[in-house]
Design an enzyme around this catalytic site. Structure first.
Site, PDB file in Angstrom:
ATOM      1  N   LYS A 198       0.859  -1.192   0.000  1.00 48.71           N
ATOM      2  CA  LYS A 198       0.000   0.000   0.000  1.00 48.71           C
ATOM      3  C   LYS A 198       0.887   1.232   0.000  1.00 48.71           C
ATOM      4  CE  LYS A 198      -4.031   2.010   0.304  1.00 48.71           C
ATOM      5  NZ  LYS A 198      -3.574   2.920  -0.756  1.00 48.71           N
ATOM      6  N   GLN A 235       7.179   3.819   3.919  1.00 45.90           N
ATOM      7  CA  GLN A 235       5.772   3.439   3.917  1.00 45.90           C
ATOM      8  C   GLN A 235       5.540   2.144   4.687  1.00 45.90           C
ATOM      9  OE1 GLN A 235       3.716   5.619   1.762  1.00 45.90           O
ATOM     10  NE2 GLN A 235       2.127   4.855   3.117  1.00 45.90           N
ATOM     11  N   LYS A 277       5.353   1.804  -3.040  1.00 45.37           N
ATOM     12  CA  LYS A 277       5.308   3.164  -3.569  1.00 45.37           C
ATOM     13  C   LYS A 277       5.513   3.110  -5.073  1.00 45.37           C
ATOM     14  CE  LYS A 277       4.708   7.338  -1.846  1.00 45.37           C
ATOM     15  NZ  LYS A 277       3.755   7.700  -0.785  1.00 45.37           N
ATOM     16  N   GLY A 296      -2.826   8.156  -4.265  1.00 45.88           N
ATOM     17  CA  GLY A 296      -2.224   9.362  -4.802  1.00 45.88           C
ATOM     18  C   GLY A 296      -1.035   9.825  -3.975  1.00 45.88           C
ATOM     19  N   ASP A 297      -0.284  10.755  -4.521  1.00 50.60           N
ATOM     20  CA  ASP A 297       0.838  11.390  -3.835  1.00 50.60           C
ATOM     21  C   ASP A 297       1.062  12.712  -4.571  1.00 50.60           C
ATOM     22  OD1 ASP A 297       3.053  10.583  -1.715  1.00 50.60           O
ATOM     23  OD2 ASP A 297       4.141  11.570  -3.328  1.00 50.60           O
ATOM     24  N   THR A 300      -4.655  13.415   5.430  1.00 46.17           N
ATOM     25  CA  THR A 300      -3.260  13.584   5.847  1.00 46.17           C
ATOM     26  C   THR A 300      -3.096  14.874   6.638  1.00 46.17           C
ATOM     27  OG1 THR A 300      -2.578  12.426   3.834  1.00 46.17           O
ATOM     28  CG2 THR A 300      -0.867  13.542   5.074  1.00 46.17           C
ATOM     29  N   ASN A 305      -3.020  19.269  -0.926  1.00 48.18           N
ATOM     30  CA  ASN A 305      -4.031  18.756   0.005  1.00 48.18           C
ATOM     31  C   ASN A 305      -3.559  18.732   1.450  1.00 48.18           C
ATOM     32  OD1 ASN A 305      -6.023  18.354  -1.871  1.00 48.18           O
ATOM     33  ND2 ASN A 305      -5.674  16.159  -2.103  1.00 48.18           N
ATOM     34  N   SER A 315      -6.918   5.711   3.597  1.00 49.15           N
ATOM     35  CA  SER A 315      -6.934   4.855   2.404  1.00 49.15           C
ATOM     36  C   SER A 315      -7.293   3.419   2.781  1.00 49.15           C
ATOM     37  CB  SER A 315      -5.573   4.885   1.714  1.00 49.15           C
ATOM     38  OG  SER A 315      -5.417   6.045   0.943  1.00 49.15           O
TER      39      SER A 315
END
Length: 447
Positions: free
Chosen positions: A92, A113, A128, A167-168, A211, A242, A379
């Site tokens: 993830k 992560q 990632k 997303g990132d 986040t 964001n 998520s």
């Protein structure tokens, strides 16, 4: 560097095996430095090669991404997916579209992560992905064609129970929608294959805010535990995506005054407090540079060079832009101006030298793998809702997110104290995240 010979030798092997990858070296070094007291107590982690395995990605996928621009010319970018560790659940982690994307950056993000996801308490492993494609200045049609080409290759390696991207940087709802559409055309309907989706097709409420909200929930726990609070504090936040936008919203709700935000070109300073509606209009609707804020508030000021934002006097700093944005010089400027708390909303935004300055000067410091885990936590909650074919209300998701961040702070703080480093949340987060993954790996044998 290390008192422990095994860890010293392992770090040297990581450097030798992964040359010219400074971001990955930095991430590994930080974790290994935290683990010295752990392996003294758990020699089985050495005997069974757990740490050797945990610094090596399970799979590195690299591929070309050809696409056609609006002029009919063929462009070719490079795509990546690092599936780092799935000991506690499916891989993830987000997908990043930015010119700086390379194997080192994706590898460091996947490594981080793994422990961040472990800290959430949810059953998700670490991964990632990304591309050196830059969505800035591209038309919607160009972004769509790129995303479709990217997913045509990536879809071979992902799935709801295998690897679930999100997303990132550079990948928002638009990009997720285009990628999900391409996955669906190829594989049929599987809502749980991507997170960060739009609400009409399986997305979770609060995911966009998660986040930034989570960062403030964690920071609030850290502050209260040390006799401080957001109320009446002056806050500087880097970035204007964001994470930064919703950190600004939540910090303001807690009673703070946010006076500065930035983008990659420069920063704005508004002594009266940032007008978040104006920032949202500029960044979410118009997709323009932060300098446009002066059109809404001519009395505000704009400065070139985003790093100069850290020279602004503040009580609390929330770096939410990108890796290594706070240098030793910037950290010292924050300390000299009376900043007493820093919590990381971006991935690894403080250099090792900056972190040492914060710690040596008694600044309360919340590391990224703990403080910015709210996005991936939500998520995972989106994955749960997709599996149930059910949606929770905003209040329900937000309450679950809040509790997850409270638990992350408590677990990191407790681990630091247990291993003789009370107050060191960097070590505490690394240890708490590592032990859960390590124990799962031991239980499953050599894999």
């Amino acid at each position: 560097m290390f008192k422990n010979e095994y860890l010293q030798g392992l770090y040297e092997r990581v450097q030798k095996r992964n040359p010219n990858e400074p971001e990955f070296h930095q991430a590994v070094l930080e974790v290994l430095e935290s683990l010295e007291p752990v392996i003294d107590r758990h020699p089985e982690y050495i005997r069974w090669g757990v740490i050797e395995s945990i610094v090596e990605p399970e799979r590195i996928i690299k591929f070309r991404v050809p696409w056609i621009d609006d002029k009919g010319n063929v462009q070719v970018n490079r795509g990546f997916r690092i599936q780092f560790n799935n000991a506690i659940g499916p891989y993830k982690g987000g997908i990043r579209f930015h010119p700086s994307v390379c194997e080192s950056i994706i590898k460091f993000l996947g490594f981080e992560q793994t422990f961040k996801n472990s800290l959430t308490g949810l059953p998700i492993g670490g991964g990632k992905g990304g591309s050196d494609f830059d969505p800035k200045g591209k038309s919607d049609a160009e972004v769509m064609r790129f995303c479709q080409s990217f997913m045509t290759e990536l879809q071979k390696y992902i799935g709801p129970d295998i690897d679930v991207p999100a997303g990132d940087i550079g990948v928002g709802a638009r990009e997720i929608g285009y990628m999900y559409g391409q996955y669906k055309r190829t594989n049929g309907y599987e809502a749980g294959v991507l997170t960060g989706k739009g609400i009409p097709y399986g997305g979770s409420l609060v995911r966009k805010q998660a986040t930034g909200f989570g960062l403030c929930y964690f920071t609030n726990e850290m502050l209260v535990d040390n006799g401080k609070s957001f109320k009446d504090a002056t806050v500087v936040i880097s970035g204007s995506g964001n994470v930064a936008i919703y950190a600004c919203q939540k910090a303001t709700e807690y009673g703070a005054k946010v006076v500065a935000m930035s983008d990659s070109n420069g920063y704005i300073y508004d002594a009266n407090g940032i007008d978040l509606d104006a920032v949202k209009q500029i960044k979410e609707v118009e997709r323009k540079r932060i300098k446009e804020y002066l059109n809404f508030h001519p009395d505000a000021t704009y400065g070139e060079g985003s790093s100069n934002i850290w020279k602004i006097k503040c009580d609390i700093a929330l770096p939410c832009a990108t890796q290594n944005e706070i240098s030793a010089e910037s950290a010292q400027a924050l300390v000299d101006n009376g900043c007493y708390a820093v919590a990381e909303g971006a991935n690894m935004p403080s250099t090792p030298e900056a972190i040492k300055i914060f710690q040596n000067n008694g600044v309360f410091f919340g590391p990224a793998k703990a403080a910015n885990a709210g996005g991936v936590a939500t998520s995972a909650l989106e994955m749960t809702q997709n599996s149930m074919r059910y949606s929770w209300t905003s209040e329900e998701v937000d309450a679950k997110l809040h509790q997850i961040m409270v638990n992350i702070y408590a677990n990191a703080s407790s681990a630091a104290k247990e291993y003789g480093m009370e107050g060191n949340l960097v070590a505490g987060a690394n240890i708490a995240g590592f032990i859960k993954v390590a124990e799962a790996m031991l239980a499953q044998g050599v894999v």
